[in-house]
Design a protein around this motif. Structure first.
Motif, short mmCIF file in Angstrom:
data_model
loop_
_atom_site.label_atom_id
_atom_site.label_comp_id
_atom_site.label_asym_id
_atom_site.label_seq_id
_atom_site.Cartn_x
_atom_site.Cartn_y
_atom_site.Cartn_z
N LEU A 85 39.73 31.24 35.51
CA LEU A 85 38.80 32.35 35.63
C LEU A 85 37.37 31.84 35.66
O LEU A 85 36.98 30.97 34.88
N ASP A 86 36.55 32.40 36.56
CA ASP A 86 35.11 32.15 36.63
C ASP A 86 34.77 30.68 36.48
O ASP A 86 35.14 29.88 37.32
N GLN A 87 34.11 30.28 35.39
CA GLN A 87 33.60 28.92 35.27
C GLN A 87 34.70 27.86 35.25
O GLN A 87 34.43 26.68 35.53
N GLU A 88 35.93 28.26 34.93
CA GLU A 88 37.04 27.31 34.97
C GLU A 88 37.45 26.99 36.41
O GLU A 88 38.05 25.94 36.66
N ALA A 89 37.11 27.88 37.34
CA ALA A 89 37.64 27.78 38.70
C ALA A 89 36.70 27.01 39.62
O ALA A 89 36.23 27.52 40.65
N THR A 90 36.39 25.78 39.27
CA THR A 90 35.59 24.92 40.14
C THR A 90 36.46 24.40 41.28
O THR A 90 37.70 24.50 41.25
N ARG A 91 35.81 23.84 42.27
CA ARG A 91 36.57 23.27 43.39
C ARG A 91 37.50 22.18 42.90
O ARG A 91 38.68 22.12 43.30
N ASP A 92 37.00 21.31 42.03
CA ASP A 92 37.84 20.22 41.52
C ASP A 92 39.01 20.77 40.70
O ASP A 92 40.13 20.25 40.81
N ALA A 93 38.75 21.80 39.87
CA ALA A 93 39.81 22.34 39.03
C ALA A 93 40.91 22.99 39.87
O ALA A 93 42.10 22.83 39.60
N ILE A 94 40.50 23.75 40.90
CA ILE A 94 41.50 24.40 41.76
C ILE A 94 42.30 23.35 42.52
O ILE A 94 43.53 23.42 42.60
#
Length: 383
Positions: free
Chosen positions: A55-64
């Motif tokens: 969600l939101d700040q967790e969903a960076t390009r690297d994280a996804i």
């Protein structure tokens, strides 16, 4: 054929973008609700440890990207993989939280890169669900499907030139609202499995009915209608009573009454998994309305009459409630379930004698809505 013995999912919801306009809070609610329904043992049946929520700040390009690679590593032949994304998209790009409009190729997720990642997933069945504006143009391109074996599908909330809507006062986006209703029991099969084509066929007409400017799109390369979720909850009691519908909705098709029926009543009941036939919107095209009305009333366990002064002055509505009561008298059952949406005097005696749920009074409406749902789920009351 998969049997949902090995399921994996990635769910992404982004509302508070760093460099793009913020989206409604419904986007976060959509993602949380998708995670919850997928991990519910009575519905999705996915193991919680195999469903990742960003969600939101967790969903960076690297994280996804990392989460997608983990999916590819965990899946195997026979697995089912679901990717759900709710956020901004345009052109051929999905936007993570850190997408930069000046450097989209380097900071967004292109359809090509998403397609390449999904191509590496060894799962038998893969479903990508995109709830974003212009979403039909944001997924893997057509060559993705040509290169792959069967079992890949994309369900997009809207055409590539359309917006995806959140209706006023609703907790979820329109597309995901109906998607959740389908996963929560609106789509059921005799084997307890919800299949991908059945889910889309449930969602698409309801979205376009509620917002004619939004048309969900389905793209796939399939050899079978593969299952995407379980539905192990007990079915509603109506099928054992022999009724295809829980309720026939009888109302006056005039602006204020019709708006309330289609914007409040029908969505609320369908979210509860109730099966509805609606006056004027059910039955065979080209057949006289009174014929379709009679068929719908006979096929429904209860007839919900939406009382207002406009309803009482409507000849078609009068025909419907008289027919429903007549069937009830013949069968020894209470077929008619009246609800009040506008304070109304001078009810006919045949209706005045019935206990009416008051949805016109804001103090009573929340409780009486619950009573309405419970009544529609219960067996048909008999004398």
């Amino acid at each position: 054929m998969t049997s949902l013995d090995d399921t994996h999912a990635l769910v992404v919801g982004i509302a508070d973008y760093e460099r793009f306009p913020a989206l409604p809070a419904a986007v976060r609610a959509d993602a949380r609700a998708m995670r919850d329904v997928l991990t519910d043992p009575d519905h999705g049946g996915y193991p919680a440890a195999r469903v990742t929520l960003l969600l939101d700040q967790e969903a960076t390009r690297d994280a996804i990207t990392s989460a997608l690679h983990r999916l590819a590593g965990a899946a195997r032949p026979g697995s089912t993989v679901l990717l759900y994304f709710s956020g901004h998209a345009i052109g051929n790009f999905l936007f993570p939280i850190d997408a930069d409009p000046r450097r989209l190729p380097r900071t967004a997720i292109s359809g090509g890169s998403l397609g390449a990642t999904l191509e590496a997933v060894p799962a038998t069945d893969v479903l990508v669900i995109l709830d974003c504006c212009h979403s039909a143009g944001a997924g893997p391109d057509a060559s993705f499907f040509k290169r792959l074996a069967s079992g890949r599908a994309i369900m997009a909330a809207s055409r590539e030139d359309e917006l995806s809507y959140v209706l006023p006062g609703h907790a979820h986006s329109l597309f995901t609202e109906h998607l959740l209703a389908g996963l929560r029991g609106g789509v059921t099969g005799g084997d307890g499995l919800i299949r991908v084509l059945d889910l889309f066929e449930f969602v698409q007409p309801r979205v376009t009915r509620d917002q004619p400017a939004q048309h969900p799109v389905f793209k796939a390369r399939l050899e079978q209608n593969f299952p995407i979720a379980r539905h192990a909850a007990a079915p509603a009691p109506a099928p054992s009573d022999g009724f295809p519908y829980d309720a026939y909705i009888s109302y006056a098709d005039r602006t204020s009454d019709a708006d309330w029926v289609w914007e409040v009543l029908v969505p609320r009941l369908e979210r509860e998994g109730l099966r509805l036939a609606v006056s004027g919107a059910s039955g065979d095209p080209g057949v006289p309305h009174i014929v379709n009305a009679e068929r719908g009333i006979r096929a429904a366990k209860r007839t919900v009459i939406v009382l207002s002064p406009t309803y009482l002055a409507d000849n078609t509505a009068d025909f419907e409630n008289v027919l429903a009561q007549s069937l009830g008298v013949r069968e020894g059952a209470y077929r008619v379930l009246p609800i009040l949406i506008v304070p109304t005097d001078d009810l006919p005696v045949r209706l005045e004698l019935l206990t009416t749920l008051d949805l016109a009074d804001p103090r009573r409406a929340p409780r009486d809505f619950v009573r309405l749902i419970e009544a529609l789920r219960a067996p048909l009351p008999r004398r």
